[in-house]
Design a protein around this motif. Structure first.
Motif, PDB file in Angstrom:
ATOM      1  N   VAL A   1      64.566 -46.552  18.183  1.00 16.21           N
ATOM      2  CA  VAL A   1      63.562 -46.690  17.120  1.00 16.21           C
ATOM      3  C   VAL A   1      64.164 -46.314  15.775  1.00 16.21           C
ATOM      4  N   ARG A   2      64.883 -45.208  15.723  1.00 17.05           N
ATOM      5  CA  ARG A   2      65.472 -44.771  14.455  1.00 17.05           C
ATOM      6  C   ARG A   2      66.530 -45.754  13.962  1.00 17.05           C
TER       7      ARG A   2
ATOM      8  N   THR B   1      56.879 -41.988  19.359  1.00 15.45           N
ATOM      9  CA  THR B   1      57.196 -43.183  18.571  1.00 15.45           C
ATOM     10  C   THR B   1      56.390 -43.195  17.283  1.00 15.45           C
TER      11      THR B   1
ATOM     12  N   THR C   1      60.650 -47.032   3.929  1.00 14.87           N
ATOM     13  CA  THR C   1      59.298 -47.424   4.323  1.00 14.87           C
ATOM     14  C   THR C   1      58.608 -48.115   3.158  1.00 14.87           C
TER      15      THR C   1
ATOM     16  N   ILE D   1      57.722 -40.929  14.530  1.00 13.90           N
ATOM     17  CA  ILE D   1      58.811 -41.497  13.731  1.00 13.90           C
ATOM     18  C   ILE D   1      58.311 -42.676  12.915  1.00 13.90           C
ATOM     19  N   ASP D   2      57.473 -43.505  13.529  1.00 22.84           N
ATOM     20  CA  ASP D   2      57.004 -44.730  12.883  1.00 22.84           C
ATOM     21  C   ASP D   2      55.497 -44.874  13.090  1.00 22.84           C
TER      22      ASP D   2
ATOM     23  N   ARG E   1      54.054 -49.253  12.761  1.00 24.06           N
ATOM     24  CA  ARG E   1      54.124 -50.389  13.675  1.00 24.06           C
ATOM     25  C   ARG E   1      53.258 -50.140  14.912  1.00 24.06           C
TER      26      ARG E   1
ATOM     27  N   TRP F   1      56.784 -52.119  18.724  1.00 23.50           N
ATOM     28  CA  TRP F   1      57.637 -51.362  19.642  1.00 23.50           C
ATOM     29  C   TRP F   1      57.051 -51.462  21.050  1.00 23.50           C
TER      30      TRP F   1
ATOM     31  N   LYS G   1      66.188 -43.818   5.607  1.00 24.08           N
ATOM     32  CA  LYS G   1      64.974 -44.369   6.198  1.00 24.08           C
ATOM     33  C   LYS G   1      64.114 -44.929   5.075  1.00 24.08           C
TER      34      LYS G   1
ATOM     35  N   ASN H   1      66.743 -48.969  14.355  1.00 21.06           N
ATOM     36  CA  ASN H   1      66.243 -50.273  13.905  1.00 21.06           C
ATOM     37  C   ASN H   1      64.997 -50.178  13.035  1.00 21.06           C
ATOM     38  N   TYR H   2      64.651 -48.982  12.598  1.00 21.55           N
ATOM     39  CA  TYR H   2      63.425 -48.758  11.836  1.00 21.55           C
ATOM     40  C   TYR H   2      63.363 -49.597  10.560  1.00 21.55           C
ATOM     41  N   ASN H   3      64.458 -49.740   9.850  1.00 18.04           N
ATOM     42  CA  ASN H   3      64.433 -50.352   8.520  1.00 18.04           C
ATOM     43  C   ASN H   3      64.313 -51.871   8.524  1.00 18.04           C
TER      44      ASN H   3
END
Length: 599
Positions: free
Chosen positions: A394-395, A435, A189, A438-439, A442, A406, A187, A397-399
């Protein structure tokens, strides 16, 4: 990108030892659901053949049967060199198979996965033998609309804007040789504030493998220039570290951090290695973009600057292959057409697209809204399954730097009573906060179009066909709309009961939908137009009306292409323009609108 491989299904996590399992498989319908009882994984009936990854409903599959079949089977032989298994695991990956997928290897059960849109994998090392191996797959699907379906119909005939169902394997199937001690996922960021890339990396290793001698090495390059290289000890299966993205020295000239944006989609390469006693055990190639997306009052900021989003709705359907892209070139063409029309982004509607599509959006600087395929009933089971699949999406396509928003829900689909029902409102809030867990970076839109609960952006859908009426509606009544009053169709409110506007950005995230089909049957929104000239006049007026709204920071036009019976695309289903693209581009890029103000 250095790690890019043509047709490689997972472009952000690349290894060299892989094998594409697409192509001809034996295939059988199992309408009486007798296959497991009769052990088809031991004695396959071999009724016909199918071309994977195209579903049996499509022409590209070689079958083209659009009738619904609840249970289907696949089988093929795969040769494996046993010598390669001495130091590696054998993993089979499914990029997408709808809905319940079971796998047998050489007649032995390997596992099951439930969910239609995300990648899943099986470690089948203990079931593989040297030489020929038989892979057998059963997929179970139904018209049950409490599970995420997206735009797939749940009736025998297509209706309105719901299309032929997708059953079974619809994305790439592939195998991979993975070292015993290996990287499971990464992951990444980016932080422009600190000038660093924050990394969370998970390892798989036999018990007792973690020690001072097991190291994770990360090497960042930009256009083959070394940026930074660090090593950290892997004392457990989860390793966190930050790597500074320092300036680039080039013949005495110093470059700062290269940021990703639609105008300058700069990407860094990164290589992760697992090293023990100076021996490389595993190596994975990837990339990232240094960019930040944030909310500032009524503006959305990209890298600290206001971003006006000119998006188009993209459903990702092809004439002969439906949800499955016919090849990688089709994905590239999709993005290039959007750019030629003057849009800087897209809303990928009711679909988790092939990850190669997101790779090319990263490369070409195309903004993407990531949206969940909807369910259409609200039950305890639907909440559980949606939550599981959404968090996987979400996980997965996170990168990707191209993904900037989202969107878990659309137009109250699957949560039809959210305006007043507390249980549905609580569910949307739960998904929002999960969501964000995790992120946290966004923006999240909880219910695109109307009846928002907690939401970082307020989005409105309006298919008014008269530009003047559209513009005046929002200039005159926007303050009332954002206080929760109903708007345009006198049925839908911008906010659910009990929720108030907190000054969020506003985007008209669906409008247009102009039907133009050269006299063929089909439907769109409002009255059909009869000529290119009439189309351009209407398109110009409604688009310009939105651009002139001072409190709106973007729009999304419906839609890129025709889809089956829906003929409101700027292109037909063969990807041909219906009108001159330069005319659409000029309207999208023309300066319009007032200085941003607050209500």
């Amino acid at each position: 990108m250095k790690c890019y491989k043509q047709d490689y299904p997972r472009p952000q996590f690349v290894r060299n030892n892989w094998y594409n399992l697409n192509g001809v498989w034996d295939f059988a319908f199992d309408d009486c659901n007798q296959g497991e009882k009769e052990q088809w994984y031991m004695n396959f009936p071999g009724q016909m053949e199918i071309i994977v990854p195209f579903t049996f409903e499509t022409e590209k599959s070689g079958i083209g049967d659009e009738q619904h079949h609840d249970n289907i089977w696949y089988q093929r032989a795969v040769y494996v060199n046993g010598k390669q298994l001495k130091s590696n695991k054998y993993v089979i990956h499914f990029e997408g198979s709808d809905f319940k997928t079971k796998l047998w290897v050489n007649g032995q059960y390997a596992g099951v996965h439930i969910g239609g849109y995300t990648r899943f994998s099986f470690d089948v090392t203990t079931l593989i033998k040297d030489g020929e191996n038989i892979f057998t797959v059963k997929v179970e699907d139904s018209f049950d609309h409490q599970y995420p379906r997206g735009k797939q119909r749940w009736a025998e005939e297509s209706f309105q804007c719901w299309y032929v169902q997708t059953t079974g394997i619809w994305k790439t199937v592939w195998s991979e040789l993975v070292p015993e001690i290996s990287i499971l996922n990464v992951k990444m960021t980016p932080s422009l504030l600190t000038g660093c890339l924050d990394v969370a990396l998970d390892l798989i290793a036999p018990k007792g493998s973690f020690s001072d001698n097991l190291m994770i090495e990360a090497e960042v390059t930009f256009e083959d220039r070394l940026i930074n290289k660090i090593s950290v000890a892997a004392m457990s299966g989860h390793v966190n570290f930050s790597i500074e993205i320092s300036t680039i020295q080039d013949n005495g000239f110093e470059w700062g951090i290269r940021t990703w944006s639609p105008e300058t989609p700069e990407l860094y390469d990164i290589c992760f290695r697992v090293i023990k006693n100076e021996n490389t055990l595993d190596e994975v190639g990837s990339y990232f973009g240094m960019r930040e997306i944030e909310i500032d009052g009524q503006n959305i900021l990209l890298n600290g600057k206001p971003l006006y989003q000119k998006l188009i709705l993209d459903q990702g359907y092809w004439k002969d292959s439906h949800l499955t892209p016919p090849d990688e070139e089709a994905l590239i063409k999709d993005i290039e057409r959007i750019s030629e029309l003057g849009y800087n982004g897209l809303r990928k509607h009711q679909k988790i697209e092939d990850e190669r599509f997101l790779y090319w959006c990263d490369v070409k600087g195309m903004l993407v809204w990531g949206e969940a395929p909807a369910a259409y009933r609200f039950t305890d089971e639907s909440q559980s399954e949606f939550t599981k699949e959404w968090l996987e999406m979400v996980r997965q396509n996170y990168n990707h730097p191209c993904v900037i928003v989202w969107t878990p829900f659309n137009e109250s689909w699957g949560i039809s009573g959210v305006k007043s029902r507390k249980d549905m409102q609580h569910f949307t809030e739960a998904i929002y906060h999960l969501t964000k867990g995790i992120d946290p970076f966004r923006p999240v839109i909880t219910n695109d179009g109307w009846e928002h609960t907690v939401s970082d952006i307020i989005t409105l859908h309006d298919y008014e066909e008269d530009g003047e009426t559209l513009g005046m509606r929002y200039l005159d009544f926007m303050e009332q709309i954002l206080k929760g009053k109903v708007y345009h169709n006198k049925e839908r409110a911008a906010l659910a009961d009990g929720y108030v506007y907190h000054g969020q950005p506003v985007i008209i995230s669906e409008f247009g939908g102009i039907a133009f089909d050269n006299g063929e049957s089909g439907w769109g929104y409002g009255n059909k137009v009869k000529s290119q000239e009439e189309f351009i006049r209407r398109f110009d007026k409604i688009t310009t009306a939105i651009k002139n709204l001072p409190f709106v920071c973007g729009y999304c036009y419906t839609q890129l292409t025709d889809v089956q019976q829906e003929v409101n695309g700027l292109l037909d289903m063969k990807w041909n323009y219906k009108v001159k693209p330069e005319q659409i581009q000029e309207i999208n890029e023309r300066m319009a609108g007032y200085r941003r103000c607050t209500i």
